[in-house]
Scaffold this active site. Structure first.
Site, PDB file in Angstrom:
ATOM      1  N   GLU A   1       0.826  -1.212   0.000  1.00 31.02           N
ATOM      2  CA  GLU A   1       0.000   0.000   0.000  1.00 31.02           C
ATOM      3  C   GLU A   1       0.857   1.258   0.000  1.00 31.02           C
ATOM      4  O   GLU A   1       0.675   2.138   0.839  1.00 31.02           O
ATOM      5  CB  GLU A   1      -0.966  -0.003   1.182  1.00 31.02           C
ATOM      6  CG  GLU A   1      -2.044  -1.055   1.103  1.00 31.02           C
ATOM      7  CD  GLU A   1      -3.068  -0.770   0.025  1.00 31.02           C
ATOM      8  OE1 GLU A   1      -3.295   0.408  -0.296  1.00 31.02           O
ATOM      9  OE2 GLU A   1      -3.603  -1.756  -0.524  1.00 31.02           O
ATOM     10  N   ASP A   2       1.809   1.324  -0.916  1.00 31.32           N
ATOM     11  CA  ASP A   2       2.611   2.535  -1.118  1.00 31.32           C
ATOM     12  C   ASP A   2       3.596   2.855  -0.009  1.00 31.32           C
ATOM     13  O   ASP A   2       4.179   3.937  -0.015  1.00 31.32           O
ATOM     14  CB  ASP A   2       1.727   3.773  -1.327  1.00 31.32           C
ATOM     15  CG  ASP A   2       1.223   3.833  -2.748  1.00 31.32           C
ATOM     16  OD1 ASP A   2       1.746   3.068  -3.577  1.00 31.32           O
ATOM     17  OD2 ASP A   2       0.338   4.637  -3.021  1.00 31.32           O
ATOM     18  N   ALA A   3       3.790   1.960   0.949  1.00 34.40           N
ATOM     19  CA  ALA A   3       4.817   2.232   1.942  1.00 34.40           C
ATOM     20  C   ALA A   3       6.191   2.034   1.285  1.00 34.40           C
ATOM     21  O   ALA A   3       6.287   1.417   0.218  1.00 34.40           O
ATOM     22  CB  ALA A   3       4.666   1.297   3.124  1.00 34.40           C
TER      23      ALA A   3
ATOM     24  N   ARG B   1      -0.905   3.371 -11.993  1.00 35.95           N
ATOM     25  CA  ARG B   1      -0.642   4.805 -12.089  1.00 35.95           C
ATOM     26  C   ARG B   1       0.120   5.176 -13.349  1.00 35.95           C
ATOM     27  O   ARG B   1       0.191   6.341 -13.718  1.00 35.95           O
ATOM     28  CB  ARG B   1       0.116   5.277 -10.859  1.00 35.95           C
ATOM     29  CG  ARG B   1      -0.616   4.945  -9.574  1.00 35.95           C
ATOM     30  CD  ARG B   1      -0.108   5.802  -8.448  1.00 35.95           C
ATOM     31  NE  ARG B   1       0.438   5.005  -7.353  1.00 35.95           N
ATOM     32  CZ  ARG B   1      -0.283   4.510  -6.361  1.00 35.95           C
ATOM     33  NH1 ARG B   1      -1.568   4.732  -6.328  1.00 35.95           N
ATOM     34  NH2 ARG B   1       0.273   3.812  -5.411  1.00 35.95           N
TER      35      ARG B   1
END
Lengths: 598, 383
Positions: free
Chosen positions: A218-220, A401
């Site tokens: 999750e984007d960490a 993205r």
């Protein structure tokens, strides 16, 4: 359909034009000749048959080179003049080579991106492709390889980056600002970032695109702890506190000194132990929440009669203290004077901040994430050449993205690092991606940027090759130290006796209406009551008249001031309800509380 | 509070059945499809009963709150999605959030009332159905007039009739003068000319009169602006824009046992509260379904029941359920605090503190869920 077009000047109708195209062309011609203000813009909307001319303030305008008959007005001759220093910007504007268009006039313009792309319909050409982008977006490398929204996010996050705020920040006394300890010029530059090379906003770090036990989901991101200890993304937080030594009517004034016991609001001897004899803290002292920086006492307000003037009991303590939740070293002390000749004290606090779990980082492509894990260097993966990444970035952040620009940046920076030079990645104007790959191959690496990585914990090679390179990373102005907050007991508001709100006031987290509904939905009636006990209160109720009775603590007596009797029951309610009863009474309504024995 | 203990959980068997009829039938169907030995069958039935009992709501479980949450969560999804449908072409029927608001606020005039008219078996031919549809559609004078003229000298409004159109609508031009009911005027027809004379010779009313004439009703049912005949599930039905159940029921050939309207208040007026309740359920379920949102019908049923308990349709909100609660404190805490407190003071209302919200307000244990029960015991030696 109107046969003539209306002409509006700053929103006011001033006339008509039979041939609006020609009319607008004429206005523009006169502007280019210098007969009209260069701040004037004219537009023709064929669908409304309206001509609009604007000269008012607040329009965003940008300069473009004028194209006439398929030829740029910035001719070789003009270029030569500019190169020779005979022509400057104002010359170009005055001679109708460059003009400013506002958003409306752009509707009538067809702008070529580059001079070699000019066709017969073009009216203007960009000064440079990068001038399409603003300051922040101009800092993003390979922007045309990213989706548009990512450029937006990226530009926004560049604005939040911690870098070099100003050239003279050590001499400044801004209320608060951040500065990066070891700023670096990006390896992958743009024309804009070259201009701003004295104010970099991040550091070039070795990045590996992969996972590590799921700590970067999750984007960490996972950071190399040893890199941090060597100073990666270390920043300083500065805050300046100030106070005035004021003079008041009647000859009284504030005193800067260590307050003496007995003064109203005295904080206890211990609170002032770091103050020097002059009442001001010493530089390099460590201060935390509520530490006193400047000892100050002021005369009591509204009390100016002379008999009290020197009485120490009629002074109050007005020292400057550190805000709750902040800490640091006393950096610099500035003593000056205001225009009113009051003495002015400014104390700047500096807090060195190493990255920690939860701090926010971002690349320049709108890819942000918080630190999920710090890993010692020996446990980090490493390449065959012994390179250890500083950051492990999750590959899941890429496909949805579509920030291809970031992937390009990583290998471009890799070639740059190997060659010992920066790489230009300005919008629409840079080395092709195939050439970057060829260059990488020539430097002895795989052209797809992937390398075999070995797990630092086991020494075994990963079964997949991993994308490794260098990327420019920014530390953003959202750090856990500024946000972490918890409360068990703490202050309450005066009116309702309920806990305060917000971190600055050591507040609680409210169980709101919807949370309350959830507890009801679960049938957890007792949990619900316990949650709302924060303003629990006991009120004496007169069983005869149902009004709130009086409790005299001094005489330890409870009685109803209306009935003069003492048939009193103590009732447990929320203080807020007691307040509601009081407010109902203030409306002139008599709330009769009837108490039953349980 | 102690009498709440008397609420024993309502359980099957009722009428000697161990499970509700629907589930009983499902079990039978399943067993018919995949037979099993009697021993297994008994186990299987036992297991079904266990699962059924587990999913039953426990006594004192706050179903109202759960209903509210289960309906409003998808409603928030709707708010976010509604804007995507803006500007879509086609017959515009109010849908999504605006429609939900219409239903729950119990609005008397929905924005797009529609009907689905079913036809009796004997009339199931295209010709018959088309004729019925023609009789339903609202025909105004403007539909049969080709041009209008204001005659100032003779003080009248002169219209040219579209005779073929009139013929196709089976309206005799002579009869038209009687069909047009316009106040204080005399209507005459001569050939293809329709003349409307105001009784008072006053030219100032003529202009206004022109529009009254054009909008005046000729034939069909008022306010039904569109009719579409289509075949659905092998039978002809008429879909209309605009709704008037009472008039449609009077038409020959209309199957009034199945004909529906989406105007909840009209259904209630014509067919009674049970039909009104059913309309609320259908319309809510349809709106949710249309948006691709799934919620259990029982929540909608509970909501519809709440709106209809008093025999009329009550809106949810200030003038309905929330504004008519028994406890003055609860009403005051919702909206219009001052109004409710003064009203309660004037009447000398007493709040018995039996509901959930009032008890939360005074920070007492609310009589719901775990708070609905009290320990009742006798201490030995004490009376």
């Amino acid at each position: 359909m109107k046969d003539k077009a209306d002409i509006y000047f700053n929103g006011k109708r001033i006339g008509e034009a039979a041939q609006p195209d020609l009319y607008v062309a004429n206005v523009r011609k006169k502007r280019r000749m210098g007969l009209l203000s260069i701040q004037l813009n004219a537009v023709y909307y064929p669908e409304f048959r309206e001509v609009r001319i604007s000269t008012d303030a607040g329009r965003v305008r940008r300069p473009l080179i004028i194209v006439e008959n398929g030829k740029s007005r910035l001719t070789e001759a003009v270029r030569a003049k500019v190169d020779a220093g005979q022509a400057d910007w104002s010359f170009l504007v005055a001679h109708g080579i460059v003009e400013y268009l506002d958003a409306e006039e752009e509707e009538n313009a067809l702008v070529a991106l580059r001079e070699d792309q000019i066709g017969k319909d073009h009216t203007h050409v960009e000064i440079d492709p990068i001038s399409l982008l603003g300051l922040s977006a101009g800092l993003i490398p390979y922007p045309e390889y990213n989706r548009g929204d990512r450029i937006n996010y990226g530009a926004k996050m560049v604005g939040q980056s911690i870098g070099v705020p100003t050239g003279n920040y050590l001499l400044r006394t801004d209320t608060k600002f951040n500065a990066l300890a070891y700023p670096q010029v990006p390896l992958v530059e743009t024309k804009t970032s070259k201009v701003l090379s004295e104010f970099p906003e991040g550091q070039n770090i070795v990045i590996a695109v992969g996972c590590y036990d799921g700590y970067n989901m999750e984007d960490a991101v996972i950071l190399n702890k040893s890199s941090i200890q060597r100073g990666l993304a270390r920043s300083f937080y500065f805050r300046t506190y100030e106070t005035l030594k004021k003079r008041y009517w009647g000859g009284q004034e504030d005193a800067i000194q260590i307050p003496e016991p007995g003064i109203k609001g005295f904080r206890g001897e211990d609170a002032y132990k770091d103050l020097d004899a002059d009442g001001i803290i010493n530089p390099m002292s460590f201060v935390t929440s509520d530490s006193v920086l400047v000892g100050k006492i002021s005369p009591l307000r509204f009390l100016t009669t002379e008999e009290f003037a020197s009485d120490i009991e009629n002074k109050r303590e007005t020292s400057v203290t550190i805000k709750h939740g902040e800490r640091g070293l006393v950096d610099t002390i500035f003593i000056s004077e205001t225009t009113d000749a009051d003495q002015l004290f400014k104390i700047r606090i500096r807090d060195a901040r190493q990255p920690e779990l939860g701090d926010k980082f971002a690349s320049r492509h709108g890819q942000k994430g918080v630190v999920g894990l710090l890993v010692n260097q020996e446990d980090m993966p490493f390449t065959g050449r012994g390179v250890v990444p500083d950051i492990i970035f999750n590959p899941h952040a890429i496909p949805s993205r579509m920030t291809i620009g970031q992937l390009l940046e990583i290998i471009a920076a890799k070639t740059g690092a190997l060659n010992g030079e920066t790489v230009d990645a300005s919008a629409f104007d840079h080395m092709k991606d195939e050439d970057i790959r060829k260059l990488l191959k020539r430097l002895g690496f795989r052209d797809d940027g992937k390398e075999v990585l070995y797990d630092g914990r086991t020494g075994k090679a990963f079964t997949v090759r991993i994308y490794v390179g260098i990327s420019f990373y920014m530390k953003l102005d959202h750090m856990v130290t500024d946000k972490i907050h918890a409360r068990s007991r703490g202050p309450v508001t005066l009116l309702t006796k309920q806990p305060t709100e917000g971190r600055a006031k050591r507040g609680g987290l409210r169980i709101g209406e919807m949370e309350q509904q959830c507890l009801i939905g679960h049938g957890a009636a007792l949990t619900l009551k316990e949650r709302f006990d924060s303003d629990k209160a006991f009120m004496p109720v007169c069983t005869k008249c149902g009004m709130i009775a009086t409790h005299d603590v001094a005489k330890n007596r409870t009685f109803c001031s209306i009935c003069k009797e003492s048939s009193i029951q103590w009732v447990e309610t929320s203080y807020a309800f007691k307040l509601t009863l009081d407010e109902i009474k203030s409306m002139g309504v008599y709330p009769n509380v009837q108490v039953e024995e349980l | 509070m102690s009498d709440t203990i008397a609420h024993a959980p309502l359980r099957w068997p009722v009428n000697g059945q161990s499970l509700p009829p629907k589930i009983e039938q499902d079990v039978k169907d399943y067993l018919a499809r995949s037979p099993m030995p009697p021993e297994r069958e008994r186990e299987f039935r036992e297991r079904v009963r266990e699962i059924y009992e587990r999913i039953l709501y426990s006594p004192e479980e706050p179903v109202g709150v759960v209903t509210a949450q289960s309906l409003s969560e998808p409603a928030t999804q709707m708010t976010m999605r509604t804007y995507h449908f803006a500007g879509t072409a086609g017959i515009q029927v109010t849908l999504g959030l605006p429609r939900m608001l219409e239903i729950f606020d119990a609005r008397k005039d929905p924005r797009t009332p529609t009907m689905k008219v079913y036809i009796k078996k004997e009339y199931q031919t295209l010709d018959h159905v088309k004729r019925i549809a023609e009789n339903i559609k609202d025909i105004r004078a403007k539909d049969v007039i080709s041009s209008v003229l204001i005659d100032m000298t003779d003080v009248l409004v002169k219209c040219r009739l579209n005779l073929p159109k009139l013929q196709s609508l089976e309206v005799d031009p002579e009869r038209l003068s009687k069909l047009l009911k316009i106040r204080n005027t005399a209507v005459t027809v001569e050939g293809d000319a329709l003349m409307v004379r105001p009784k008072k010779k006053d030219i100032t009313v003529l202009h206004k009169l022109k529009y009254t004439v054009l909008e005046s009703h000729v034939k069909g049912i008022k306010d039904i602006s569109q009719v579409v005949v289509s075949k659905e599930d092998g039978e002809w039905v008429i879909n209309t824009l605009g709704s008037n159940l009472k008039k449609v029921f009077e038409l020959e050939g209309v199957d009034y046992t199945r004909t529906r309207s989406n105007n909840i208040f009209e259904v209630y007026d014509v067919l009674g509260i049970e039909a009104g309740r059913e309309a609320i359920v259908r319309e809510t379920a349809f709106t949710m379904d249309e948006q691709g949102l799934v919620i259990d019908v029982r929540y909608i049923l509970l909501l519809a029941d709440t709106m209809c308990v008093e025999g009329g349709i009550k809106p949810i909100g200030r003038y309905g359920i929330s504004g008519q609660k028994a406890s003055p404190l609860v009403r005051a805490s919702f909206e219009e605090t001052k109004k409710h407190i003064t009203a309660a003071a004037v009447k000398g209302e007493r709040d018995p503190f039996v509901g959930t919200v009032e008890n939360i307000m005074v920070n007492q244990v609310a009589p719901i869920g775990t708070g609905a029960y009290e320990l009742v015991g006798r201490i030995p030696g004490k009376k």
